[in-house]
Motif scaffolding. Sequence first.
Motif: not given
Length: 318
Positions: A269-280
């Motif tokens: 995926x082109x979205x950094x999902x781990x990074x996004x979830x960490x931000x949340x």
Amino acid sequence: KGTLVTTILRDIYEFYYAQPTEAERKIWEQVNQVLMEALAILDDLQSYKGAGEEIRQAIQNPNADRVQERAWGAVVPLVGKLKKFYEFSLKLEGSLHGLLKALTSAHCSPTQHLEQEQALARQFAEILHFTLRFDELKMTNPAIQNDFSYYRRTLNRMRINNVAAEEENEVNNELANRMSLFYANATPMLKTLSDATTKFVSDNTDLPIENTTDCLCTMASVCKVMLETPEYRSRFANEDTVSFCLRVMVGVIILYDYVHPAGAFVKSSKIDMKGCIKVLKDQPQSSVEGLLNALRYTTKHLNDETTSKQIKNMLQAN
């Protein structure tokens, strides 16, 4: 993509208050009318109290005509509001279609679109912010489903007994059926946008799907970087800006997950999902629980085998 994110973020103020160019103006003005109405819709939904007490009295006193009339009188104007919310979802769908057409057209790359058409990108973000906020309010207000169920039951009883012509009522049976499908969904506005984005991609086969998915993943990256970088975050006017970015980030992730064949959670995926979830998860829990639930329960591919255990664990409810 890092360079692009930096370019878009060079002046957060500029993006946040972007004004339309002449080329953008026609679409911007059409969408702006819808966004102005969105503010009133949120106010109406926030102050929606429901007719719980009147309905309880009516159920307990089935043969008391005055009590029945009082409940019906309380519910009809509320269903008028629910009708307005439903009809607004159709307007929102039209606005999203217009913005996607502008932001993904083939005359330049998706990333250039976001740089050059910041006023439209900002409106797209506003629509996502409204959508997540509407659904958060709807999910925490059981009166909506209760009022509408009572209205439908009473309407059916009136039809059987020929008590009143349907035309006299705010919502006839056919419209009630469509509204019922809308409100039965836990996140009705998000479902509307997901379906509309999927339909946009399938209707525009001449446009590479990457035009849409790249637009979405870039917006997710912009929001993530804005939220996790102290230099950018310190420029936010207030906590409302943080909420805005969080909702937009989650909104574009969900749309990407519906539109991209492999979804947002796959390793490629082109979205950094781990990074996004960490931000949340770095935010106060009470402010992001609804957004984490949106990722847990309204995405399409989270439970696929291709989703890593780490991502699934990060999203597990406590």
